[in-house]
Design a protein around this motif. Structure first.
Motif, short mmCIF file in Angstrom:
data_model
loop_
_atom_site.label_atom_id
_atom_site.label_comp_id
_atom_site.label_asym_id
_atom_site.label_seq_id
_atom_site.Cartn_x
_atom_site.Cartn_y
_atom_site.Cartn_z
N ALA A 1 -2.07 -12.92 -19.44
CA ALA A 1 -2.07 -14.38 -19.37
C ALA A 1 -0.78 -14.89 -18.72
CB ALA A 1 -2.23 -14.98 -20.77
N LEU A 2 0.36 -14.30 -19.10
CA LEU A 2 1.63 -14.72 -18.52
C LEU A 2 1.72 -14.38 -17.03
CD1 LEU A 2 4.02 -13.77 -21.45
CD2 LEU A 2 3.36 -16.08 -20.73
N LEU A 3 1.25 -13.20 -16.65
CA LEU A 3 1.26 -12.82 -15.23
C LEU A 3 0.35 -13.73 -14.41
CD1 LEU A 3 1.30 -8.93 -15.57
CD2 LEU A 3 3.16 -10.39 -14.75
N GLN A 4 -0.82 -14.07 -14.98
CA GLN A 4 -1.72 -15.00 -14.28
C GLN A 4 -1.05 -16.36 -14.11
OE1 GLN A 4 -5.23 -14.76 -16.71
NE2 GLN A 4 -6.07 -13.04 -15.54
N LYS A 5 -0.35 -16.81 -15.14
CA LYS A 5 0.35 -18.10 -15.06
C LYS A 5 1.42 -18.06 -13.99
CE LYS A 5 2.67 -21.47 -18.02
NZ LYS A 5 3.08 -21.78 -19.40
N MET A 6 2.20 -16.97 -13.95
CA MET A 6 3.24 -16.84 -12.93
C MET A 6 2.64 -16.81 -11.53
SD MET A 6 5.84 -14.08 -14.62
CE MET A 6 6.82 -13.95 -13.13
N ASN A 7 1.55 -16.05 -11.36
CA ASN A 7 0.92 -15.94 -10.05
C ASN A 7 0.30 -17.26 -9.60
OD1 ASN A 7 1.43 -13.23 -9.24
ND2 ASN A 7 0.06 -12.56 -10.85
N SER A 8 -0.28 -18.00 -10.51
CA SER A 8 -0.91 -19.26 -10.12
C SER A 8 0.13 -20.32 -9.76
CB SER A 8 -1.84 -19.78 -11.22
OG SER A 8 -1.09 -20.14 -12.36
N ALA A 9 1.35 -20.17 -10.28
CA ALA A 9 2.43 -21.11 -9.97
C ALA A 9 3.09 -20.81 -8.63
CB ALA A 9 3.48 -21.08 -11.07
N ALA A 10 2.86 -19.62 -8.11
CA ALA A 10 3.53 -19.22 -6.87
C ALA A 10 2.89 -19.84 -5.65
CB ALA A 10 3.51 -17.70 -6.72
N GLN B 1 -7.02 -14.27 0.86
CA GLN B 1 -6.57 -15.20 -0.19
C GLN B 1 -7.04 -14.72 -1.56
OE1 GLN B 1 -8.27 -18.82 1.32
NE2 GLN B 1 -6.44 -19.33 2.50
N ARG B 2 -8.28 -14.26 -1.67
CA ARG B 2 -8.79 -13.77 -2.95
C ARG B 2 -8.02 -12.55 -3.45
NH1 ARG B 2 -15.32 -14.26 -1.89
NH2 ARG B 2 -15.32 -16.53 -1.78
N ALA B 3 -7.55 -11.74 -2.53
CA ALA B 3 -6.80 -10.53 -2.90
C ALA B 3 -5.29 -10.80 -2.94
CB ALA B 3 -7.11 -9.41 -1.92
N ALA B 4 -4.88 -12.04 -2.72
CA ALA B 4 -3.47 -12.46 -2.73
C ALA B 4 -2.64 -11.69 -1.70
CB ALA B 4 -2.88 -12.32 -4.13
N ALA C 1 -7.15 11.77 -5.20
CA ALA C 1 -8.24 12.51 -4.55
C ALA C 1 -9.11 11.61 -3.67
CB ALA C 1 -9.09 13.20 -5.61
N HIS C 2 -8.95 10.30 -3.77
CA HIS C 2 -9.86 9.38 -3.07
C HIS C 2 -9.30 8.80 -1.77
CE1 HIS C 2 -12.59 9.51 -6.47
NE2 HIS C 2 -11.59 9.24 -7.26
N ASP C 3 -8.04 9.03 -1.47
CA ASP C 3 -7.43 8.51 -0.24
C ASP C 3 -7.63 7.01 -0.11
OD1 ASP C 3 -6.03 8.62 2.18
OD2 ASP C 3 -7.87 8.90 3.33
N VAL C 4 -7.18 6.29 -1.12
CA VAL C 4 -7.27 4.83 -1.13
C VAL C 4 -5.93 4.27 -1.60
CG1 VAL C 4 -8.21 4.71 -3.49
CG2 VAL C 4 -8.67 2.84 -1.90
N THR C 5 -5.53 3.16 -1.01
CA THR C 5 -4.29 2.50 -1.41
C THR C 5 -4.62 1.34 -2.35
OG1 THR C 5 -4.29 0.88 0.38
CG2 THR C 5 -3.27 3.04 0.84
N PRO C 6 -3.63 0.86 -3.09
CA PRO C 6 -3.89 -0.32 -3.93
C PRO C 6 -4.37 -1.53 -3.14
CG PRO C 6 -1.85 0.74 -4.62
CD PRO C 6 -2.30 1.43 -3.34
N LEU C 7 -3.84 -1.73 -1.93
CA LEU C 7 -4.30 -2.86 -1.12
C LEU C 7 -5.75 -2.70 -0.69
CD1 LEU C 7 -1.21 -3.60 1.17
CD2 LEU C 7 -1.86 -4.70 -0.97
N GLN C 8 -6.12 -1.49 -0.29
CA GLN C 8 -7.51 -1.24 0.10
C GLN C 8 -8.43 -1.49 -1.09
OE1 GLN C 8 -7.21 2.80 1.50
NE2 GLN C 8 -6.77 2.17 3.60
N TYR C 9 -8.03 -1.01 -2.26
CA TYR C 9 -8.86 -1.22 -3.44
C TYR C 9 -8.98 -2.72 -3.76
CZ TYR C 9 -10.99 -1.01 -7.96
OH TYR C 9 -11.87 -1.20 -9.02
N ALA C 10 -7.87 -3.45 -3.66
CA ALA C 10 -7.90 -4.89 -3.95
C ALA C 10 -8.87 -5.61 -3.02
CB ALA C 10 -6.50 -5.48 -3.84
N LEU C 11 -8.83 -5.29 -1.74
CA LEU C 11 -9.74 -5.92 -0.78
C LEU C 11 -11.18 -5.50 -1.02
CD1 LEU C 11 -7.50 -5.70 2.39
CD2 LEU C 11 -8.31 -7.81 1.31
N LEU C 12 -11.38 -4.23 -1.32
CA LEU C 12 -12.73 -3.73 -1.59
C LEU C 12 -13.30 -4.40 -2.84
CD1 LEU C 12 -14.64 -1.75 -0.21
CD2 LEU C 12 -13.77 0.04 -1.71
N ALA C 13 -12.47 -4.54 -3.87
CA ALA C 13 -12.91 -5.19 -5.11
C ALA C 13 -13.25 -6.65 -4.85
CB ALA C 13 -11.83 -5.07 -6.18
#
Length: 142
Positions: free
Chosen positions: A133-142, A59-62, A31-43
């Motif tokens: 924790a595992l996802l954060q570890k994987m993302n920080s290694a990328a 960079q903050r939103a990867a 109902a809000h017409d927002v994409t995950p990328l828009q939300y990530a940048l807005l957050a």
């Protein structure tokens, strides 16, 4: 790994989890017409204490800068953000969240939290913490 082990391949499982997560997000925010990328940048912008440049926000939103730029174009058209040229460095575009963007972010955050809860519903509290924790570890290694 044999072909019969396809369902246990990490890449496949991550891709499938991503599909499920996006579907849950889209269902919760339909109902809000927002994409995950828009939300990530807005957050990321809402959590910035000061105005921030496009490159830093991406960079903050990867996100890569070109994806972020086109997504920010749509967000600016919706009135959620404003961009200006940094008077000290004319190559730098500075962003800030508008009053409308801040209000929108607050309204939708509950729906997004509900989507996150749905995504993690099959997991116990300990499993959720371990997964994150595992996802954060994987993302920080990328």
């Amino acid at each position: 790994m044999t072909h019969s082990d396809f369902s246990a391949m990490p890449g496949h499982l991550i891709r499938r989890a991503h599909q499920i997560a996006v579907a849950q997000f889209m269902e919760a925010t339909r109902a809000h017409d927002v994409t995950p990328l828009q939300y990530a940048l807005l957050a990321a912008l809402a959590q910035s204490p000061d105005d921030v440049d496009q490159v830093t926000l991406a960079q903050r939103a990867a996100l890569d800068t070109s994806t972020a730029a086109s997504t920010l174009d749509r967000m600016e058209a919706k009135g959620w953000i404003e961009r200006s040229i940094d008077p000290e460095d004319r190559r730098r575009r500075v962003l800030h969240i508008t009053r409308a963007g801040s209000g929108f972010f607050k309204r939708i955050s509950g729906d997004v939290a509900g989507a996150q809860e749905s995504i993690l519903a099959p997991l116990s509290k300990t499993e959720r913490e371990t997964l994150c924790a595992l996802l954060q570890k994987m993302n920080s290694a990328a």
